[in-house]
Structures are given as structure tokens and as C-alpha cells.
Design an enzyme around this catalytic site. Sequence first.
Site, PDB file in Angstrom:
ATOM      1  N   VAL A  10       0.906  -1.112   0.018  1.00  0.00           N
ATOM      2  CA  VAL A  10       0.153  -0.034  -0.008  1.00  0.00           C
ATOM      3  C   VAL A  10       0.889   1.219   0.040  1.00  0.00           C
ATOM      4  O   VAL A  10       2.186   1.428   0.348  1.00  0.00           O
ATOM      5  CB  VAL A  10      -1.070  -0.097   1.191  1.00  0.00           C
ATOM      6  CG1 VAL A  10      -1.946  -1.086   0.990  1.00  0.00           C
ATOM      7  CG2 VAL A  10      -0.085  -0.263   2.476  1.00  0.00           C
ATOM      8  N   SER A  11       0.210   2.276  -0.577  1.00  0.00           N
ATOM      9  CA  SER A  11       1.203   3.444  -0.625  1.00  0.00           C
ATOM     10  C   SER A  11       1.232   4.386   0.594  1.00  0.00           C
ATOM     11  O   SER A  11       2.321   5.142   0.988  1.00  0.00           O
ATOM     12  CB  SER A  11       0.668   4.436  -1.628  1.00  0.00           C
ATOM     13  OG  SER A  11       0.485   3.654  -2.983  1.00  0.00           O
ATOM     14  N   THR A  12       0.140   4.278   1.567  1.00  0.00           N
ATOM     15  CA  THR A  12       0.309   5.142   2.994  1.00  0.00           C
ATOM     16  C   THR A  12      -0.088   4.271   3.985  1.00  0.00           C
ATOM     17  O   THR A  12      -0.641   3.157   4.144  1.00  0.00           O
ATOM     18  CB  THR A  12      -0.592   6.245   2.619  1.00  0.00           C
ATOM     19  OG1 THR A  12      -2.056   5.759   2.622  1.00  0.00           O
ATOM     20  CG2 THR A  12      -0.429   7.359   1.395  1.00  0.00           C
ATOM     21  N   GLN A  15      -3.793   3.469   4.643  1.00  0.00           N
ATOM     22  CA  GLN A  15      -4.150   2.182   3.809  1.00  0.00           C
ATOM     23  C   GLN A  15      -3.877   0.911   4.657  1.00  0.00           C
ATOM     24  O   GLN A  15      -2.932   0.602   5.361  1.00  0.00           O
ATOM     25  CB  GLN A  15      -3.613   2.242   2.275  1.00  0.00           C
ATOM     26  CG  GLN A  15      -4.004   3.414   1.700  1.00  0.00           C
ATOM     27  CD  GLN A  15      -3.311   3.502   0.168  1.00  0.00           C
ATOM     28  OE1 GLN A  15      -2.145   3.254   0.246  1.00  0.00           O
ATOM     29  NE2 GLN A  15      -4.149   3.911  -0.739  1.00  0.00           N
TER      30      GLN A  15
END
Length: 187
Positions: A10-12, A15
Site C-alpha cells: 500500500v502507498s500510505t 491504507q
Amino acid sequence: MAKVLGYARVSTDSQDVYLQVSALKKAGAESVIDEVASGVSMSGRGRLKMLLGILSEGDTLLCTRIDRLARSVLDLQSIVRDLQAGGVTLRCTEQQIDTSSAAGKCFLDMLGVFAEFETNLRKERQLEGIEKAKSKGVYKGRVPTAQRQKDEILKLHQKGYTVKEIVSELSVSKSSIYRILSASKVS
């Protein structure tokens, strides 16, 4: 014995990888390496690099979608080339990707192009939004690091610190310090 290892990203921090991990285990992953990092480049993706290093001939790398692995066609092709050179197959649970077949390889390349295209569109929309906000005077950007430390720079200079000592103390570039001192008409 051949292993099936999963990779979830996931990017962040806001998330959650839970759904990806769950899907990968359900699809046969013996273990899943997860990571919070941008997929735009390989920098900052230590867990993926570690996973790629432990895969060996006959193993399978399992992802939910290729955009979890890479959002750049160049990075994706590099990863796939390294996997193929090591005799490792790439499979995705949500896309018809299986690099053990010619059709799977072709589909992978097409999806890679679309993943990069999507990233570029998002960047364009973001820049358009910033320009629109700037024209309305709403967005002014981030205050440069040195400007946030302007008062501290001036105090240290008044106490007799040299520019070199201020650089060492605050980790601000010499040119930024000179610019602040010049703007404040301090010699």
C-alpha cells in the site's frame, strides 16, 4: 522445493494491506511480505528487494495486481526480467498474469503500460489542481526549510556564530543562510 511467496503493498499508512494478504494466502502464498511504500519507483522498497533476493528457481512471486509490484513500466520490466533470469514465475490473483506463458507475458506488458499511464494522469490532475489553487491564491506551496528556521539563523548569527557553524548546527545550506542574512540586511 518450490515456494509461492506473496507481496502486498500500500502507498500510505492510512491504507491497509489486510485484503491483499488475505487474497494472496487464499491463492496459495506460503508467506506474504507486505510493505508501505510508493510504487512509483524502487527506492524505499527494501522489503520488495529482500523478497526478490530470496526467491529462487522454480519459485512463484504472487501479487494481487501488478500495480502493487510497480507503477513504472521500466521498473516492472526490470523486476520481471530479473525474475525470469532467476527462473521465477510471476502470478497475479486479480489479473490474468502468469509469466510462465506467452499470453501472460504479453498481458503483463500491456497492464504495465496502463499502470504507468494512470500514474501520469494522476500527476497531471494534481498539477492542474495546484495551478488552479495558485491562481485563486489558495495554494502557496511549502515554506522552504531555511525560511522556517530564519529566526534561529538570525539569533545564532547575532550570537557570533559563523555561517559554517550555523550550517553545522541547523543543517541548512550556506547559500540559504547567506540569502536570509542578506534579506535581513545583516552582515
